[in-house]
Design an enzyme around this catalytic site. Structure first.
Site, PDB file in Angstrom:
ATOM      1  N   HIS A  28       0.932  -1.149   0.001  1.00  0.00           N
ATOM      2  CA  HIS A  28      -0.081  -0.096  -0.152  1.00  0.00           C
ATOM      3  C   HIS A  28       0.693   1.226   0.036  1.00  0.00           C
ATOM      4  O   HIS A  28       0.769   2.285  -0.909  1.00  0.00           O
ATOM      5  CB  HIS A  28      -0.946  -0.025   1.321  1.00  0.00           C
ATOM      6  CG  HIS A  28      -1.707   1.180   1.363  1.00  0.00           C
ATOM      7  ND1 HIS A  28      -3.145   1.269   1.117  1.00  0.00           N
ATOM      8  CD2 HIS A  28      -1.503   2.287   1.796  1.00  0.00           C
ATOM      9  CE1 HIS A  28      -3.760   2.324   1.486  1.00  0.00           C
ATOM     10  NE2 HIS A  28      -2.605   3.059   1.866  1.00  0.00           N
ATOM     11  N   GLU A  29       1.851   1.215   1.174  1.00  0.00           N
ATOM     12  CA  GLU A  29       2.797   2.504   0.912  1.00  0.00           C
ATOM     13  C   GLU A  29       3.672   2.704  -0.274  1.00  0.00           C
ATOM     14  O   GLU A  29       3.748   3.759  -0.460  1.00  0.00           O
ATOM     15  CB  GLU A  29       3.722   2.476   2.256  1.00  0.00           C
ATOM     16  CG  GLU A  29       2.495   2.424   3.478  1.00  0.00           C
ATOM     17  CD  GLU A  29       1.551   3.527   3.802  1.00  0.00           C
ATOM     18  OE1 GLU A  29       1.877   4.646   2.916  1.00  0.00           O
ATOM     19  OE2 GLU A  29       0.701   3.226   4.244  1.00  0.00           O
ATOM     20  N   HIS A  48       1.700   4.629  -2.883  1.00  0.00           N
ATOM     21  CA  HIS A  48       1.657   6.013  -2.731  1.00  0.00           C
ATOM     22  C   HIS A  48       3.186   6.465  -3.027  1.00  0.00           C
ATOM     23  O   HIS A  48       2.970   7.563  -3.872  1.00  0.00           O
ATOM     24  CB  HIS A  48       1.500   6.299  -1.103  1.00  0.00           C
ATOM     25  CG  HIS A  48       0.143   6.049  -0.431  1.00  0.00           C
ATOM     26  ND1 HIS A  48      -0.988   6.600  -1.165  1.00  0.00           N
ATOM     27  CD2 HIS A  48      -0.310   5.421   0.609  1.00  0.00           C
ATOM     28  CE1 HIS A  48      -2.118   6.226  -0.330  1.00  0.00           C
ATOM     29  NE2 HIS A  48      -1.669   5.768   0.724  1.00  0.00           N
TER      30      HIS A  48
END
Length: 338
Positions: A254-255, A258
């Site tokens: 997920h990170e 980003h």
């Protein structure tokens, strides 16, 4: 949609196998409720209160993942409408400039042919040399890299992206003033300024206990390299960690999403352009758990609860979409390609 057999296989492989070649990708950040994680007293303290040293971070440049039941005054990776508009206007301008330089008009359509191996440097921030003090074993880090590579290759069931990840080094740092890691603080800036290595194309991952019930946070790509650039992940969210429901490595996925310019699937709610990706259905708010059939917006499509950029449990998440893959390679070519 329930957990696919291929996803279950990927989870088991990510935890058990440390002998696979370390050549693929890693991503994910968020916050978990203190009640769902088995942690050392120091970790629990870090999740229980905000530190007096915390400062307001640049919200145009960072993003986070929050745990089920977690409450934050402000998610550092959730942007306002004006911040998204500002970032997207810059992104469009830079894409146009690059198109003129390389003589192409539709760079986004080139995503399928691209192939990028991202060097990864992992910094383990610890209180002492015990596991309770943050000193996780190399095997967990290797498993995290395996999970990232499977997620970004499409092996877990989603679209294949252009990215693979290769572990370059593991740097272990014992420093009680940096443990737990507190988002937006002077201590975080000092830590990253002293430790970050490489250029815009090098992924720096900082692992440790985190404050404010966060699973992790990341910086979005920017025109100029900043010492804050990188990804912070709760160490016990790595495969085999103690963060219940969030210990299969997808906070990392997920990170990293980003870091490669993806927003949350619920960015902007049901209105406007949302996460700027056309094949992720609109979603009014973050998903919790694995709510099959959830549909919070009147626009076509169920909520994308299985997408890596939602807040679902790790066991529920298994995919990026073709649109997200295209956006990531366009952002890479624009911001991070050396």
């Amino acid at each position: 949609m329930g957990l696919r057999p291929v996803l279950l296989h990927r989870r088991l492989a990510g935890i058990a196998s440390t002998s696979l070649a370390v050549t693929l990708g890693l991503v994910t950040v968020g916050a978990l409720p203190a009640a769902t994680i088995s942690a050392s007293p120091a970790m629990a303290a870090g999740h229980a209160h905000a530190h007096a040293d915390e400062e307001c971070a640049d919200q145009t440049g960072s993003a986070a993942r929050v745990r089920d039941g977690g409450v934050l005054a402000h998610d550092p990776n959730e942007l306002t409408k004006s911040q998204v508009l500002q970032r997207e206007a810059e992104f469009a301008d830079l894409l146009q400039e690059r198109a003129k330089r390389v003589g192409q008009r539709n760079l986004g359509t080139q995503a399928a042919a691209a192939s990028v191996t991202i060097p990864v440097v992992v910094h383990v921030i610890r209180r002492d040399t015990t596991r309770a003090g943050g000193n996780i074993p190399d095997s967990m880090i290797q498993s995290q890299i395996n999970v990232l590579n499977q997620a970004f290759s499409g092996a877990s069931g989603g679209a294949a992206t252009a990215f693979a990840f290769q572990l370059q080094s593991i740097n272990r740092v014992t420093n009680t003033s940096w443990y737990p890691i507190r988002q937006g603080t002077t201590a975080e800036r000092q830590m990253k300024t002293q430790l970050r290595v490489g250029g815009k194309n090098t992924l720096n991952i900082y692992l440790g206990a985190l404050s404010n019930n966060l699973l992790g946070w990341a910086t979005f790509p920017q025109r100029t390299l900043n010492s804050m650039d990188g990804v912070v992940v709760l160490s016990e969210s790595l495969p085999g960690g103690t963060a219940t429901n969030y210990n299969q490595g997808d906070t990392g996925t997920h990170e990293v999403g980003h870091w490669l310019n993806l927003y949350h699937t619920f960015q902007g709610g049901c209105s406007g352009s949302g996460d700027q990706v056309s094949d992720t259905p609109a979603e009014a708010s973050p998903a919790s758990g694995c709510p099959t059939g959830r549909d919070t917006c009147s626009a076509p499509g169920l909520d994308p609860i299985t997408n890596f950029m939602d807040y679902s449990y790790d066991s529920c998440m298994y995919q990026f979409t073709p649109g997200q893959a295209s956006r990531m390679i366009s952002a890479w070519n624009t911001y991070r390609a050396s």
